[in-house]
Write an enzyme that holds these catalytic residues in place. Structure first.
Site, PDB file in Angstrom:
ATOM      1  N   ALA A 126       0.838  -1.203   0.000  1.00  0.00           N
ATOM      2  CA  ALA A 126       0.000   0.000   0.000  1.00  0.00           C
ATOM      3  C   ALA A 126       0.873   1.253   0.000  1.00  0.00           C
ATOM      4  O   ALA A 126       1.305   1.738   1.046  1.00  0.00           O
ATOM      5  CB  ALA A 126      -0.930  -0.019   1.216  1.00  0.00           C
ATOM      6  N   LEU A 127       1.118   1.768  -1.211  1.00  0.00           N
ATOM      7  CA  LEU A 127       1.931   2.965  -1.389  1.00  0.00           C
ATOM      8  C   LEU A 127       1.050   4.141  -1.855  1.00  0.00           C
ATOM      9  O   LEU A 127       1.069   5.217  -1.281  1.00  0.00           O
ATOM     10  CB  LEU A 127       3.037   2.691  -2.429  1.00  0.00           C
ATOM     11  CG  LEU A 127       3.921   3.863  -2.847  1.00  0.00           C
ATOM     12  CD1 LEU A 127       4.811   4.313  -1.679  1.00  0.00           C
ATOM     13  CD2 LEU A 127       4.823   3.475  -4.039  1.00  0.00           C
ATOM     14  N   GLU A 129      -1.917   6.827  -3.064  1.00  0.00           N
ATOM     15  CA  GLU A 129      -3.097   7.487  -2.501  1.00  0.00           C
ATOM     16  C   GLU A 129      -3.789   8.248  -3.624  1.00  0.00           C
ATOM     17  O   GLU A 129      -3.204   8.427  -4.705  1.00  0.00           O
ATOM     18  CB  GLU A 129      -2.676   8.450  -1.373  1.00  0.00           C
ATOM     19  CG  GLU A 129      -2.024   7.716  -0.204  1.00  0.00           C
ATOM     20  CD  GLU A 129      -1.604   8.627   0.929  1.00  0.00           C
ATOM     21  OE1 GLU A 129      -1.896   9.846   0.881  1.00  0.00           O
ATOM     22  OE2 GLU A 129      -0.981   8.103   1.871  1.00  0.00           O
ATOM     23  N   ARG A 270      -9.415 -21.151 -38.990  1.00  0.00           N
ATOM     24  CA  ARG A 270     -10.416 -20.282 -39.615  1.00  0.00           C
ATOM     25  C   ARG A 270     -10.204 -20.219 -41.134  1.00  0.00           C
ATOM     26  O   ARG A 270      -9.105 -19.877 -41.594  1.00  0.00           O
ATOM     27  CB  ARG A 270     -10.274 -18.878 -39.009  1.00  0.00           C
ATOM     28  CG  ARG A 270     -11.048 -17.796 -39.710  1.00  0.00           C
ATOM     29  CD  ARG A 270     -12.497 -17.838 -39.378  1.00  0.00           C
ATOM     30  NE  ARG A 270     -13.194 -16.668 -39.885  1.00  0.00           N
ATOM     31  CZ  ARG A 270     -14.519 -16.632 -40.027  1.00  0.00           C
ATOM     32  NH1 ARG A 270     -15.270 -17.682 -39.701  1.00  0.00           N
ATOM     33  NH2 ARG A 270     -15.098 -15.542 -40.482  1.00  0.00           N
ATOM     34  N   GLN A 344      -7.545  -8.479 -33.433  1.00  0.00           N
ATOM     35  CA  GLN A 344      -7.650  -8.202 -34.872  1.00  0.00           C
ATOM     36  C   GLN A 344      -7.644  -9.509 -35.684  1.00  0.00           C
ATOM     37  O   GLN A 344      -8.426  -9.660 -36.626  1.00  0.00           O
ATOM     38  CB  GLN A 344      -6.478  -7.298 -35.298  1.00  0.00           C
ATOM     39  CG  GLN A 344      -6.593  -6.734 -36.694  1.00  0.00           C
ATOM     40  CD  GLN A 344      -7.721  -5.711 -36.816  1.00  0.00           C
ATOM     41  OE1 GLN A 344      -8.151  -5.132 -35.814  1.00  0.00           O
ATOM     42  NE2 GLN A 344      -8.224  -5.530 -38.017  1.00  0.00           N
ATOM     43  N   GLY A 347     -10.860 -11.099 -35.687  1.00  0.00           N
ATOM     44  CA  GLY A 347     -11.917 -10.313 -36.319  1.00  0.00           C
ATOM     45  C   GLY A 347     -13.111 -10.125 -35.395  1.00  0.00           C
ATOM     46  O   GLY A 347     -12.951  -9.906 -34.193  1.00  0.00           O
ATOM     47  N   GLY A 348     -14.318 -10.239 -35.958  1.00  0.00           N
ATOM     48  CA  GLY A 348     -15.548 -10.039 -35.181  1.00  0.00           C
ATOM     49  C   GLY A 348     -15.608 -10.957 -33.966  1.00  0.00           C
ATOM     50  O   GLY A 348     -16.028 -10.542 -32.877  1.00  0.00           O
ATOM     51  N   GLU A 371       2.382  -0.385 -10.825  1.00  0.00           N
ATOM     52  CA  GLU A 371       3.805  -0.366 -10.416  1.00  0.00           C
ATOM     53  C   GLU A 371       4.568   0.727 -11.182  1.00  0.00           C
ATOM     54  O   GLU A 371       5.733   0.564 -11.544  1.00  0.00           O
ATOM     55  CB  GLU A 371       4.452  -1.744 -10.527  1.00  0.00           C
ATOM     56  CG  GLU A 371       3.884  -2.671  -9.460  1.00  0.00           C
ATOM     57  CD  GLU A 371       4.820  -3.744  -8.966  1.00  0.00           C
ATOM     58  OE1 GLU A 371       6.038  -3.542  -9.002  1.00  0.00           O
ATOM     59  OE2 GLU A 371       4.311  -4.781  -8.526  1.00  0.00           O
ATOM     60  N   THR A 373       3.402   4.057 -14.014  1.00  0.00           N
ATOM     61  CA  THR A 373       2.995   4.117 -15.421  1.00  0.00           C
ATOM     62  C   THR A 373       4.236   4.000 -16.308  1.00  0.00           C
ATOM     63  O   THR A 373       5.360   4.259 -15.866  1.00  0.00           O
ATOM     64  CB  THR A 373       2.331   5.471 -15.732  1.00  0.00           C
ATOM     65  OG1 THR A 373       3.321   6.503 -15.537  1.00  0.00           O
ATOM     66  CG2 THR A 373       1.128   5.741 -14.838  1.00  0.00           C
TER      67      THR A 373
END
Ligand code: CAA
Length: 387
Positions: A126-127, A129, A270, A344, A347-348, A371, A373
């Protein structure tokens, strides 16, 4: 030195086979449901504990498996290949406990590492805030000495596995006049009076891993729960990230590998225009690029892990800070690209929840954020290069 610097040894390959078999059997089949229900996968935790793979980095003297940093990376990678949420079990157990391994008294280590090794408790970190994310030293949570106790007040935010972890390495200000040098690290227990948790954040991904505030209201803990000396907490926190950003890289590698493996299977099956879409060179080049980026990030991560292991064993590595940021940044950027390309390729279908790659794409995103950005990683790397 009895472990390899760059390449996995036979033991690492055997470990990978073991964890992959467990992940295929018990973790992958639960991944979609974990994502849908947003419930912490206790069954996966139990399976990892039964196989002693939930916190492999804990040294043998505390009852742990004593795995090296590369082995820990491999475990996280293979769990993440099946389910990113579940990979936060071994990853956050390491993140929460490295501050103790680096800086805590013998008593504190013995008391808190053994339950983690046994699988009786998890350990969070817990760093951050609300107003102290990238600028972690701007934290406001206070710890005030009162006799032989500290009294803690404040709210930590975005805490991974909050609520399911019994223990927390928690950074708080003990001397507000001293900036980063006025921050100290403590072990806080979920059971401590005055500790509560905010509601679960409603997130894009890693939905099976609760992210919550840790709220401290007059939490009175023995002064002996301080990790290291007063004022060393921020350094301990950053030194920890030098080791654990590598585990986020591992998570990113695993997510990307899962997406790549799935996409390769799919394009071979596919059919369009009367043949498997894998026959089309445009898609072949995509698959080649995905695998190339993944392998480059993997080698950087394994190299960083080897350096982390040396540093943990009394051989400080000048370039560890650079390498851990580089590995985390490269692997997470690669994972975002690879999972997006996997969607991609499907596809769908890839865009639907009936196939796992959209989940992997959502899960990959956090690895560019937590950790530190990737903008912070680039800042850390530049500082190392230019200092
Ligand atoms: N190891 C040890 N000490 C270090 C260090 C390192 N890698 N980097 C810096 N320090 C020391 C410095 O030497 C300095 O000490 P002195 O004053 O005694 O010299 C002190 O720490 C402060 O350093 P800076 O002045 O460089 O600190 P800063 O305020 O400029 O910030 C920062 C540095 C790199 C931006 C840091 O705030 C940072 O990393 N921010 C990102 C926060 C972050 O990563 N949060 C992650 C939250 S955890 C999480 O996300 C986990 C999860 O959910 C799974």
């Amino acid at each position: 030195m009895d472990f390899p610097l760059y390449a996995p040894a036979e033991e690492h390959d055997m470990l990978r086979e073991t964890i992959r078999a467990l992940a295929d059997e018990k973790i992958a089949p639960r991944a979609a449901e974990t994502d849908e229900t947003e419930e912490f996968p206790w069954d996966v935790y139990k399976a990892l504990v039964a196989a002693d793979l939930h916190a492999v980095h804990v040294p043998e003297e505390y009852g742990g498996a004593g795995a090296d940093a590369l082995a820990t990376v491999i475990v996280i990678e293979e769990v993440a290949r099946a389910c990113a949420s579940s990979s936060l079990i071994p990853a956050v157990n390491k993140l929460g406990t490295v501050p103790l391994l680096l800086s805590a008294s013998a008593d504190l280590k013995a008391r808190y590492l053994a339950p983690v090794a046994r699988g009786d408790a998890m350990f969070s970190y817990a760093l951050s805030e609300g107003e102290a994310g990238s600028d972690a030293a701007a934290m406001r949570t206070r710890a005030v000495l009162d006799g032989d106790h500290y009294v803690l007040n404040g709210t930590k935010m975005w805490i991974t596995n909050a609520g399911v972890s019994e223990y927390y390495t928690l950074m708080a200000v003990t001397d507000p006049s001293a900036g980063a040098r006025g921050i100290s690290a403590f072990v806080v227990e979920k059971a401590d009076e005055g500790v509560s948790f905010g509601p679960k954040e409603r997130k894009l991904g890693i939905k099976g891993s609760p992210t919550r505030q840790v709220i401290l209201e007059n939490v009175r803990i023995p002064a002996s729960r301080m990790i290291g000396d007063p004022g060393t907490g921020f350094k301990t926190a950053l030194a920890t990230l030098d080791h654990t950003r590598i585990t986020i890289a591992a998570q990113a590698l695993g997510i990307a590998q899962g997406a790549l493996d799935y996409a390769i299977g799919y394009v071979k099956e596919r059919k369009q225009f009367g043949r498997p879409i894998a026959d089309f060179q445009g898609l072949q080049f995509m698959v080649a690029d995905m695998a190339m980026k993944l392998e480059a990030a993997r080698q950087l991560t394994y190299h960083a892990a080897a350096k982390s292991e040396l540093a943990m064993h009394g051989q400080p590595q000048r370039d560890l800070t650079f390498l851990s940021s580089a590995a985390k940044c490269a692997a997470s950027d690669a994972a975002m690209e690879i999972t997006t390309d996997a969607v991609q390729l499907l596809g769908g279908y890839g865009y639907t929840r009936d196939f796992p790659v959209e989940r992997m794409m959502r899960d990959a995103k956090i690895t560019q954020i937590y950790e530190g950005t990737n903008q912070i990683q680039r800042m850390v790397m530049a500082r190392q290069l230019l200092k």
